[in-house]
Motif scaffolding. Structure first.
Motif, PDB file in Angstrom:
ATOM      1  N   SER A 197       6.191 -48.931 -34.069  1.00 52.77           N
ATOM      2  CA  SER A 197       7.070 -49.702 -33.191  1.00 52.77           C
ATOM      3  C   SER A 197       8.495 -49.809 -33.730  1.00 52.77           C
ATOM      4  O   SER A 197       9.421 -50.094 -32.971  1.00 52.77           O
ATOM      5  N   LYS A 198       8.675 -49.564 -35.031  1.00 53.27           N
ATOM      6  CA  LYS A 198      10.027 -49.659 -35.614  1.00 53.27           C
ATOM      7  C   LYS A 198      10.816 -48.358 -35.479  1.00 53.27           C
ATOM      8  O   LYS A 198      11.978 -48.291 -35.886  1.00 53.27           O
ATOM      9  N   THR A 199      10.195 -47.340 -34.911  1.00 55.89           N
ATOM     10  CA  THR A 199      10.901 -46.079 -34.654  1.00 55.89           C
ATOM     11  C   THR A 199      10.759 -45.734 -33.173  1.00 55.89           C
ATOM     12  O   THR A 199      10.070 -44.783 -32.800  1.00 55.89           O
ATOM     13  N   GLY A 238       7.759 -53.144 -29.923  1.00 51.29           N
ATOM     14  CA  GLY A 238       9.117 -53.039 -30.447  1.00 51.29           C
ATOM     15  C   GLY A 238      10.119 -53.792 -29.608  1.00 51.29           C
ATOM     16  O   GLY A 238      11.005 -54.469 -30.125  1.00 51.29           O
ATOM     17  N   GLY A 246      14.537 -60.511 -33.940  1.00 49.60           N
ATOM     18  CA  GLY A 246      15.393 -59.614 -34.688  1.00 49.60           C
ATOM     19  C   GLY A 246      16.394 -60.373 -35.541  1.00 49.60           C
ATOM     20  O   GLY A 246      16.317 -61.573 -35.752  1.00 49.60           O
TER      21      GLY A 246
END
Length: 255
Positions: A197-199, A238, A246
């Motif tokens: 999810s971070k890419t 994400g 965030g």
């Protein structure tokens, strides 16, 4: 005068007949060349459980006819799959080499074009393999994956690259995508706990590729459905993280 006109008409009719015959022969010769070029000479030894489906995928995308053969017997020097044969005694082993052979013979128009996609195919076999499977030379067992770690240089860099383009080479799907996306889309199959999810750019690329009909034809509907579902799950996770946790809170682990 009447006989002269008849003679002229006959001469014109004959000339037109010759032209028509010449044109028909030219068309038939062109078709023969085309049929010969794409004759079902390509045979692929492989199994759905191996990496041979990625070769199938590109062949289907490129419209290259091929037949499947049992994994053994074949002339593979290490008795593995995939193993590809073609007219003229051609024998190719290693999935990346099979992809490059098919692309060179059936999809290439110049050395410059080949230079654009070859590095990606080689990179998939040499580095992406380890990132997706954790394999070591001489041992092909699945040990783990690094695609969940954007801090790993190649993982983070790939996500940046895919943020600026839809496909790896040019404006459309190519053999480069068949190589890279095949490896990436094995991650949710072999590593159910992976979290990409971070890419998000990489995941969106994986999803674009997995949704192609030829991908499902090559890898199977169940494989395709699992990849698509997991990619959508990662994209949703994400997006949710970006909306609610965030910035500083995320960095402090307080999201």
């Amino acid at each position: 005068h009447h006989s002269s006109r008849v003679a002229d008409d006959l001469a014109l009719s004959f000339a037109l007949s010759v032209l028509a015959t010449t044109f028909a022969l030219s068309v038939l010769m062109a078709l023969a060349i085309l049929v010969n070029t794409f004759a079902m000479a390509v045979t692929l030894h492989g199994t759905p459980q191996s990496r041979s489906p990625l070769v199938n995928w590109f062949a289907i995308e490129a419209g290259i006819p091929f037949t499947m053969a049992p994994p053994r017997p074949s002339n593979h020097p290490f008795d593995q799959v995939p193993f590809l044969t073609d007219d003229g005694g051609v024998e190719v082993f290693e999935s990346g080499a099979c992809l490059l052979y098919l692309a060179d013979k059936y999809a290439s128009s110049s050395a410059e074009e080949r230079a654009a996609w070859t590095p990606w195919v080689v990179w998939a076999n040499s580095e992406l393999d380890g990132l997706c499977f954790g394999a070591v030379p001489g041992d092909h067992r699945v040990r783990g994956e690094s695609m969940s770690k954007p801090e790993v240089r190649s993982v983070g860099r790939l996500d940046q690259i895919l943020g600026g383009r839809e496909w790896l080479v040019g404006d459309g799907f190519s053999v480069a995508d068949a190589a890279v996306a095949s490896y990436l889309n094995y991650v949710p199959i072999f590593h159910r706990g992976a979290d990409l999810s971070k890419t998000p750019n990489t995941v969106q690329y994986m999803l674009r590729c997995a949704e192609r009909p030829a991908f499902g034809e090559a890898f199977g509907a169940q494989h395709q459905a699992l990849v698509v579902a997991k990619c959508n799950e990662w994209l949703s996770a994400g997006a949710g993280a970006g909306a609610s946790g965030g910035g500083l809170l995320g960095a402090l682990g307080l999201k």
